[in-house]
Design a protein around this motif. Structure first.
Motif, short mmCIF file in Angstrom:
data_model
loop_
_atom_site.label_atom_id
_atom_site.label_comp_id
_atom_site.label_asym_id
_atom_site.label_seq_id
_atom_site.Cartn_x
_atom_site.Cartn_y
_atom_site.Cartn_z
N PHE A 72 58.92 -17.64 144.51
CA PHE A 72 59.27 -16.27 144.90
C PHE A 72 60.51 -15.76 144.19
O PHE A 72 60.52 -14.65 143.65
CB PHE A 72 59.46 -16.19 146.41
N PRO A 91 52.48 -21.24 161.04
CA PRO A 91 52.47 -20.38 159.85
C PRO A 91 53.75 -20.50 159.03
O PRO A 91 53.71 -20.39 157.80
CB PRO A 91 52.29 -18.97 160.42
N PHE A 122 53.85 -22.78 156.05
CA PHE A 122 53.16 -22.39 154.82
C PHE A 122 53.94 -21.33 154.04
O PHE A 122 53.38 -20.65 153.19
CB PHE A 122 51.76 -21.87 155.15
N THR A 123 55.23 -21.19 154.33
CA THR A 123 56.06 -20.18 153.68
C THR A 123 56.02 -20.29 152.16
O THR A 123 55.95 -19.27 151.45
CB THR A 123 57.51 -20.30 154.17
N ARG A 124 56.07 -21.48 151.61
CA ARG A 124 56.14 -21.65 150.17
C ARG A 124 54.87 -21.17 149.44
O ARG A 124 54.91 -20.86 148.25
CB ARG A 124 56.39 -23.12 149.82
N SER A 125 53.76 -21.08 150.17
CA SER A 125 52.51 -20.67 149.54
C SER A 125 52.07 -19.27 149.94
O SER A 125 51.17 -18.70 149.32
CB SER A 125 51.38 -21.66 149.87
N SER A 126 52.69 -18.69 150.97
CA SER A 126 52.24 -17.38 151.43
C SER A 126 53.36 -16.65 152.17
O SER A 126 53.86 -17.12 153.21
CB SER A 126 51.04 -17.53 152.37
N LEU A 127 53.74 -15.49 151.64
CA LEU A 127 54.72 -14.65 152.35
C LEU A 127 54.14 -14.05 153.61
O LEU A 127 54.86 -13.77 154.57
CB LEU A 127 55.21 -13.54 151.41
N TRP A 128 52.81 -13.84 153.62
CA TRP A 128 52.18 -13.31 154.83
C TRP A 128 52.29 -14.32 155.99
O TRP A 128 52.47 -13.92 157.14
CB TRP A 128 50.71 -12.97 154.56
N ALA A 129 52.15 -15.60 155.67
CA ALA A 129 52.33 -16.63 156.70
C ALA A 129 53.76 -16.58 157.25
O ALA A 129 53.98 -16.71 158.46
CB ALA A 129 52.03 -18.01 156.13
#
Length: 429
Positions: A261, A311, A314-321
């Motif tokens: 990011f 959720p 999973f921050t490193r793979s998805s900002l939505w999470a």
């Protein structure tokens, strides 16, 4: 006999807010919320400005770190030594005096040209920012018991917004006009609020001040903890939920500032806008507490708090999470926080400032513990370990609630029943 019962009824009415001619309108409650948010934001303004402030005043890294430390140390001392004054002094005068002194501390920070003056101003600012808790106790004392949860919830929503938007606002203002503009603007707004509150707040307290010396007042805070099991339980829950809260917010900038990011400080600060959803939980929780659903609200919120870390993992793979996790966590924390304050205030309305001040000491301990543990753990084991820590703290809070929920009476119900019986007895005579 009749005189004694009338006196008891009058005392009950005074303690519940029924004996006051002051009408706590929605506009006044919103004013309380704005004042609380403005005061508490001062504690968090410096976090995105540390590098800039340190460079401007030629401060060493150790001294720069002391900015945040001294501010929080001052806040913790204020919770124990200043907030209880609300039970022995006129709260209107106390609030206005603390706000005016806060203006002085803010101006000292804004005009500081040496590290010593800056650090002294930061410590004083943290000490006086506890006017937030004096305002919460004041609002609770003015609210009728049937609306107290909603009032505390709305006022607390101002605190939530102040905490979460402080970083975003200070970063933007510093980019536009320099870091000193942040504290000059806050000093101006605080002075304006002091003037408005001086004119709006009632000139006589609803709950008569305690006839205690200052030393007795501080000792009685400790005595309340020794005597009230519910206070101890809710204080521990407060410590745990804010340890989880701080675990997220003190470390989230670390993974977001790294690949993939590589977000800027301003972009990371904008995450506070998402977290402001917790303000909605504060008002909803207040309404549920007024309906006698404190235990259910606590249980559901703590379950959501534990679930929020799924959720977040999973921050490193998805900002939505990340967004989903932040919303769930902030909703949960603020719901429990409002419920805690509503329940402990109902224990002894005449000791409301001591109860809330003592409870918030545990909040400070939890926040500091979560911050230190999360940042240390991230450097050693990464984001996954931080999420595991947050989930463990959240599950511990849920387990504590589950084990004690049937053995802890609701003081709001007991107070209502007591008030009803007093009224019936008086009318019978």
């Amino acid at each position: 006999m009749l005189g004694n019962r009338e006196a008891a009824t009058s005392e009950a009415a005074a303690r519940s807010g029924g004996g006051s001619g002051f009408v706590l309108s929605r506009g006044v409650v919103i004013l309380f919320a704005v004042a609380c948010g403005t005061a508490v934001a001062n504690v968090y303004f410096a976090q995105p400005l540390l590098v800039t402030v340190g460079h401007d005043l030629a401060m060493s890294p150790a001294l720069v770190g002391g900015i945040v430390t001294l501010t929080h140390v001052g806040y913790g001392l204020g919770l124990f030594f200043l907030v209880p004054l609300g039970d022995m002094a006129d709260r209107r005068r106390l609030v206005v005096a603390q706000l005016l002194l806060l203006v002085v501390a803010l101006l000292a920070v804004a005009t500081a040209h040496t590290a010593a003056i800056l650090l002294a101003g930061m410590a004083g600012m943290g000490l006086l920012a506890v006017v937030t808790q004096t305002l919460v106790a004041f609002a609770a004392s003015l609210a009728p018991p049937a609306r107290r949860g909603r009032v505390v919830g709305l006022v607390t929503s101002g605190v939530v917004v102040g905490i979460l938007l402080a970083r975003t606002a200070s970063g933007l203002m510093a980019d536009l006009a320099g870091w000193r503009s942040v504290y000059l603007a806050s000093a101006s707004l605080t002075a304006l609020l002091a003037l408005v509150l001086h004119r709006v707040l009632p000139r006589r307290d609803v709950v008569p001040p305690a006839s205690l010396r200052y030393g007795q007042l501080l000792r009685s805070t400790i005595t309340l903890f020794a005597r009230e099991r519910l206070l101890r339980l809710r204080a521990v829950l407060g410590l745990l939920i804010f340890a989880a809260f701080s675990t997220l917010w003190s470390s989230i900038a670390l993974p977001l500032s790294e690949p993939p990011f590589s977000l800027s400080h301003t972009e990371i600060g904008a995450l506070g806008l998402v977290g402001a959803a917790g303000a909605l939980a504060a008002t909803m929780a207040g309404r549920l507490n007024d309906r006698g659903l404190s235990q259910r609200t606590t249980g559901i919120a703590l379950a959501l708090l534990a679930a929020s870390w799924m959720p977040l993992a999973f921050t490193r793979s998805s900002l939505w999470a990340l967004v989903v996790g932040v919303i769930l966590l902030d909703l949960a924390v603020q719901a429990v926080h409002v419920t805690n304050q509503t329940l402990i205030y109902a224990l002894h309305p005449d000791a409301g400032s001591r109860l809330i001040g003592g409870y918030m000491v545990f909040y400070s301990i939890g926040s500091a513990t979560g911050a230190i543990a999360a940042t240390s753990l991230y450097s050693v084991a990464g984001w996954g370990a931080v999420c595991t820590l947050g989930a463990a703290i959240s599950c511990l809070a849920f387990a504590l609630w589950a084990l004690t929920r049937h053995s802890t009476p609701d003081p709001t119900t007991k107070a209502a029943d007591c008030g009803s019986s007093l009224t019936v007895d008086a009318s019978t005579d």
